[in-house]
Design an enzyme around this catalytic site. Structure first.
Site, PDB file in Angstrom:
ATOM      1  N   CYS B 241     -63.417  13.430  93.036  1.00 22.69           N
ATOM      2  CA  CYS B 241     -62.510  13.695  91.928  1.00 22.69           C
ATOM      3  C   CYS B 241     -61.704  12.432  91.685  1.00 22.69           C
ATOM      4  O   CYS B 241     -60.944  12.014  92.556  1.00 22.69           O
ATOM      5  CB  CYS B 241     -61.606  14.862  92.300  1.00 22.69           C
ATOM      6  N   ASN B 250     -67.110  18.658  95.359  1.00 13.41           N
ATOM      7  CA  ASN B 250     -67.902  19.887  95.324  1.00 13.41           C
ATOM      8  C   ASN B 250     -67.894  20.590  96.677  1.00 13.41           C
ATOM      9  O   ASN B 250     -67.844  19.955  97.730  1.00 13.41           O
ATOM     10  CB  ASN B 250     -69.362  19.535  95.003  1.00 13.41           C
TER      11      ASN B 250
END
Lengths: 309, 309
Positions: B241, B250
């Site tokens: 991210c 994830n």
């Protein structure tokens, strides 16, 4: 999921369970300042320190100074780990609210961790309970490896229930079921919690999860679903696991509070205040902490920049 | 918790969603070898690559070569991300089993990520659907920010349901609800999944979680409880991210499979085989991966040494 009690009770263990695993000695004044900060966060309980031998755990050799130095907040239970009668006497002299005793429900882990058999541990803790009973100080017993032993594997539920029963028979106030090395999984947690609650109410049952395999928050949901309302947690996720370098340890307080608050539970704990306290940890202990919320921020901490795919 | 279907369907997204976020270009032969290894793991679906512009995502500029190079395992659906009609034509020429389209349900994130309005995205994807329909290739739509937008905050459930409805009206086979930046929490997940399942069955609904704030496995439990049986996951937890350095991305495939298998679900996926594949990742991408199971081992991987307190 069934509807559970929305009022939860959190016990902060970072200054005991976390700090005892740190390589550096954290200055007594810094410990006191952090605990005073935690006292304003809304916890039900804080595990302040450990009255073990200063030789065994030098990181907590200042237990008396810390207990005498902190400012006690009304409504917060200040608990300490006590391994034996000598430790109990030291703890009582500091007017703790609760003593927390510990043994493992698996033989191998108890021998590895405490250097004696489970029966020897039980005898020693029975003596501690005898010494504390009547003082007005509450007694909790933390049962390690309650959801699996890293040396033996599965621990039968009957074994765990058997040890709860023996301590309940000695009149303790509460028992903490510890997933010491992060072996618990949700279906197992639900089963154990449901059976322990049904058999031993109104004994206070607390769950202590580790995030070693990523399941701490999932296991918390399972425990909630089985009616558990008391949880240990560690600021920043402090408290590692010696056999898995880089793996996380205790469930992180701010991650736990963040999820529970979003899901509509009343933890009593002020998340912003806890995050302020957690942000001080890296400077105190000299390294990063596994807390995801410290890195990513809360759910609604918004970000102006282009985002993830 | 209520009893759900025990047969689950996992979609491995590491070679698309993970690799597109890596700084290094992973050699085409290495990608093919990894996907071939994944094909033997028992996944229901593998998101192989992305037919985006090679300039936009140079990491996946070898999409055709990868699709042509892999050995397709019977029973595995090979899906690819497709942003536009040009990408769909490239994908169809490679005889993919499914195309996966993507847009965000929040305006700000769609503009930040795809550089156009949601309506422009919808129009473009409608053209893609028109180009693919009748080819026998399945169509899935991944809806980003379905459980919160990092720029706008909460996204109303009605907004998410509205976008599902528009794509269902175009005859797509499935929709993936993506917690793009890890903002979902269990109660929210349960509510959204229950409402989407009730309104749009038999549309195949997949959940895509990120572990940015530690809740990916807890959210999975909530989705299961609402009847969801399809999940995206990323080997090693690949796929970060950009606004939270150090935060995980994830949900990690091996952590997800490990928990689900312990809880008695049939994921179809062989955990040992997945761990073997995950262990190859650090050498491929040049850095450590966030997988806890890779570090700590499985629950019953026993340890002979003295253990945690």
């Amino acid at each position: 999921m069934t509807q559970q009690s929305r009022r939860l009770y959190l016990n902060e263990v970072a200054t005991r369970d976390g700090f005892q695993n740190e390589a550096v000695f954290i200055d007594t004044d810094d410990k006191i300042a952090l605990i005073d900060q935690l006292s304003a966060c809304g916890y039900a309980k804080i595990e302040v320190t450990s009255f073990t031998s200063p030789r065994a755990i030098p990181a907590l050799r200042d237990a008396e100074a810390v207990m005498h130095g902190i400012a006690r907040a009304p409504g917060v239970v200040y608990t300490v780990l006590v391994p034996n009668v000598r430790g109990a006497e030291r703890a009582l002299s500091c007017k703790v609210d609760e003593v927390n005793l510990v043994m493992s429900v698996s033989e191998s882990h108890n021998r590895a961790n405490l250097r004696m058999s489970r029966e020897e541990s039980f005898g020693q803790l029975r003596d501690v309970i005898g010494a504390v009973r009547g003082s007005g100080v509450a007694i909790n017993v933390s049962l390690s490896t309650a959801m699996g032993c890293p040396m033996e594997g599965d621990v039968p539920v009957e074994t765990v229930l058997g040890w709860i029963d023996r301590f309940a028979g000695l009149g303790v106030n509460g028992v903490t079921l510890c997933d010491t090395t992060g072996m618990a999984h949700p279906a197992q947690v639900h089963d154990l919690c449901a059976r322990a609650s049904a058999a031993f109410a109104p004994l206070e049952i607390t769950l202590h999860f580790h995030n070693t395999r990523g399941m701490a928050l999932a296991n918390t949901l399972a425990a909630l679903d089985a009616g558990i309302v008391r949880f240990d947690a560690s600021l920043g996720g402090l408290g590692g696991c010696p056999y898995a370098p880089g793996a996380t340890g205790n469930v992180c307080t701010e991650e736990l509070v963040h999820m529970l608050e979003l899901d509509g539970y009343d933890t009593g704990v002020n998340l912003a205040a806890v995050l302020d306290a957690a942000a001080r940890l890296p400077a105190l202990i000299g390294h990063d902490v596994p807390s995801q919320i410290l890195k990513a921020g809360r759910r609604l901490d918004l970000h102006p920049m282009p985002a993830c795919a």
